[in-house]
Design an enzyme around this catalytic site. Structure first.
Site, PDB file in Angstrom:
ATOM      1  N   TYR A  96     -23.521 103.098  66.287  1.00  0.00           N
ATOM      2  CA  TYR A  96     -23.052 104.255  67.137  1.00  0.00           C
ATOM      3  C   TYR A  96     -22.982 105.536  66.417  1.00  0.00           C
ATOM      4  O   TYR A  96     -22.724 105.775  65.153  1.00  0.00           O
ATOM      5  CB  TYR A  96     -22.333 104.023  68.255  1.00  0.00           C
ATOM      6  CG  TYR A  96     -20.741 103.981  67.576  1.00  0.00           C
ATOM      7  CD1 TYR A  96     -20.307 103.245  66.624  1.00  0.00           C
ATOM      8  CD2 TYR A  96     -19.934 105.123  67.939  1.00  0.00           C
ATOM      9  CE1 TYR A  96     -18.922 103.365  65.893  1.00  0.00           C
ATOM     10  CE2 TYR A  96     -18.599 105.405  67.488  1.00  0.00           C
ATOM     11  CZ  TYR A  96     -18.195 104.493  66.292  1.00  0.00           C
ATOM     12  OH  TYR A  96     -17.002 104.395  65.955  1.00  0.00           O
TER      13      TYR A  96
ATOM     14  N   LYS B 215     -21.243 102.619  60.329  1.00  0.00           N
ATOM     15  CA  LYS B 215     -20.856 102.940  61.688  1.00  0.00           C
ATOM     16  C   LYS B 215     -21.308 101.868  63.029  1.00  0.00           C
ATOM     17  O   LYS B 215     -22.045 102.290  63.833  1.00  0.00           O
ATOM     18  CB  LYS B 215     -21.276 104.660  62.252  1.00  0.00           C
ATOM     19  CG  LYS B 215     -20.080 105.034  63.239  1.00  0.00           C
ATOM     20  CD  LYS B 215     -20.192 106.518  63.022  1.00  0.00           C
ATOM     21  CE  LYS B 215     -19.547 107.143  64.366  1.00  0.00           C
ATOM     22  NZ  LYS B 215     -17.853 106.901  64.253  1.00  0.00           N
TER      23      LYS B 215
ATOM     24  N   GLU C 182      -8.096 104.599  55.400  1.00  0.00           N
ATOM     25  CA  GLU C 182      -8.376 105.587  56.650  1.00  0.00           C
ATOM     26  C   GLU C 182      -7.820 105.190  57.755  1.00  0.00           C
ATOM     27  O   GLU C 182      -7.060 104.099  57.702  1.00  0.00           O
ATOM     28  CB  GLU C 182      -9.928 105.850  56.592  1.00  0.00           C
ATOM     29  CG  GLU C 182     -10.619 104.353  57.275  1.00  0.00           C
ATOM     30  CD  GLU C 182     -12.190 104.565  57.561  1.00  0.00           C
ATOM     31  OE1 GLU C 182     -12.537 105.664  57.890  1.00  0.00           O
ATOM     32  OE2 GLU C 182     -12.755 103.439  57.775  1.00  0.00           O
TER      33      GLU C 182
ATOM     34  N   LEU D  93     -15.326 104.988  56.355  1.00  0.00           N
ATOM     35  CA  LEU D  93     -16.368 105.527  56.905  1.00  0.00           C
ATOM     36  C   LEU D  93     -16.531 106.715  56.392  1.00  0.00           C
ATOM     37  O   LEU D  93     -15.453 107.667  56.011  1.00  0.00           O
ATOM     38  CB  LEU D  93     -16.314 105.804  58.338  1.00  0.00           C
ATOM     39  CG  LEU D  93     -17.508 106.251  59.279  1.00  0.00           C
ATOM     40  CD1 LEU D  93     -18.803 105.292  59.302  1.00  0.00           C
ATOM     41  CD2 LEU D  93     -17.021 106.958  60.677  1.00  0.00           C
TER      42      LEU D  93
HETATM   43  N1  PMP Z   1     -13.195 106.660  60.160  1.00  0.00           N
HETATM   44  C1  PMP Z   1     -13.337 105.884  61.303  1.00  0.00           C
HETATM   45  C2  PMP Z   1     -13.132 104.593  61.335  1.00  0.00           C
HETATM   46  C3  PMP Z   1     -13.927 106.382  62.313  1.00  0.00           C
HETATM   47  O1  PMP Z   1     -14.305 105.705  63.426  1.00  0.00           O
HETATM   48  C4  PMP Z   1     -13.824 107.747  62.285  1.00  0.00           C
HETATM   49  C5  PMP Z   1     -14.631 108.469  63.514  1.00  0.00           C
HETATM   50  N2  PMP Z   1     -15.939 108.342  63.919  1.00  0.00           N
HETATM   51  C6  PMP Z   1     -13.985 108.817  61.312  1.00  0.00           C
HETATM   52  C7  PMP Z   1     -13.496 107.966  60.078  1.00  0.00           C
HETATM   53  C8  PMP Z   1     -14.142 110.177  61.212  1.00  0.00           C
HETATM   54  O2  PMP Z   1     -15.546 110.360  60.912  1.00  0.00           O
HETATM   55  P1  PMP Z   1     -16.011 111.779  61.803  1.00  0.00           P
HETATM   56  O3  PMP Z   1     -15.454 112.838  60.965  1.00  0.00           O
HETATM   57  O4  PMP Z   1     -17.589 111.749  61.350  1.00  0.00           O
HETATM   58  O5  PMP Z   1     -15.919 111.600  63.300  1.00  0.00           O
END
Ligand code: PMP
Length: 283
Positions: free
Chosen positions: A32, A147, A179, A203
């Site tokens: 996603y 993701k 994270e 991620l």
């Molecule tokens: N880590 C995880 C596990 C996430 O779900 C997200 C949100 N998508 C992020 C980091 C931050 O990613 P982004 O800045 O692309 O929203």
């Protein structure tokens, strides 16, 4: 009437149906993306499209049209009268519908592509206020770089934080901070901006990447290096990042008060610079 997207069609949300044999339903076999609409444009759509392509590639899901994501997202904004609002578009691609087997359907089936949009009012945390987050062992798999919609470990962990009135659950793996359940995390240690390097344990956040770029442009010292749990007491600042909330200063990390217990100067500066870049795009 809310309009969503399913397999090439824009339809009233409530009539959309998915087969019980969809592998997204049976195995969480899908990926996603979430993009943010700033009342006139999506911020860094290109990075979201390229991350989507990477996730699809890693799971060997053969959606041939990831470049359609921007036009699907724009159309959802238009059809739902969200042009002038803040909004989010969620897009999910699963391997498709097939009788349940552990091996992939053979021959390939058509992936299921589903997307929806919703308007929202950003929650603005005042400059002088940070958030409290929880710390917890990272119970996720070791392909956090994908993701994937398989987010049960994230939701279970976040629920624990949520029930305690905390804004995020931050993960520790092998003694280092990786994270959050839905965010990346940065620290300021002795004036240097530190964050976990890209790896299979995090991620690669689009906001993370953009913050690193801004920090570089602003001449900050940067270390893409994991921060150990033992170091937390000596860090001066911390903040979490994601597409929806952008930069949120953290002032209490698992009971450890960060810095002076208020958002630090570098976190606030980066937040301001991020806002300036958004304003510049507004024209
Ligand atoms: N880590 C995880 C596990 C996430 O779900 C997200 C949100 N998508 C992020 C980091 C931050 O990613 P982004 O800045 O692309 O929203």
């Amino acid at each position: 009437m809310e309009i969503s997207y399913i397999n090439g069609q824009f339809l009233p949300h409530e009539i959309i149906r998915i087969s019980p044999d969809d592998r997204g339903f049976l195995f969480a076999d899908g990926v996603y993306e979430v993009v943010k609409w700033y009342g006139g444009f999506f911020y860094d759509m290109e990075s979201h499209v390229s991350r989507l392509k990477r996730s699809l590639r890693e799971l060997k899901i053969g959606w041939t049209d990831p470049d359609r994501f921007p036009s699907i997202a724009n159309e959802l904004i238009r059809l739902n009268d969200l042009d002038a609002s803040y909004a989010l578009v969620y897009l999910q691609v699963t391997r498709g519908v097939a009788r349940r087997t552990h091996y992939f359907p053979s021959p390939d089936v058509t992936p299921t592509v589903y997307a929806f949009a919703w308007g929202f009012t950003p929650e603005t945390i005042p400059e002088e206020k940070g958030v409290k987050v929880m710390l917890k062992e990272d119970i996720r798999w070791s392909r956090c770089d994908i993701k994937s919609v398989a987010l049960l470990a994230n939701t279970l962990s976040f629920q624990e934080a949520y029930e305690k009135g905390m804004k995020e659950c931050i993960f520790i793996r092998n003694g280092v901070i990786t994270e959050g359940s839905h965010s990346n995390i940065f620290f300021v240690i002795d004036g240097t901006l530190c964050t976990h390097p890209e790896s299979n344990f995090i991620l690669s956040g689009v906001t993370r990447k953009n913050i690193l770029r801004i920090a570089k442009e602003e001449g900050l010292k940067i270390k893409e290096q994991a921060v150990s749990e033992n170091t937390l007491r000596s860090c001066q600042e911390a903040f979490i990042t994601n597409t929806i909330a952008e930069i949120t200063p953290v002032t209490d990390l698992g009971g450890i008060i960060i810095g002076d217990g208020i958002p630090g100067p570098l976190s606030l500066m980066l937040r301001r610079k991020f806002d300036e870049r958004i304003s510049a795009l507004r024209g």
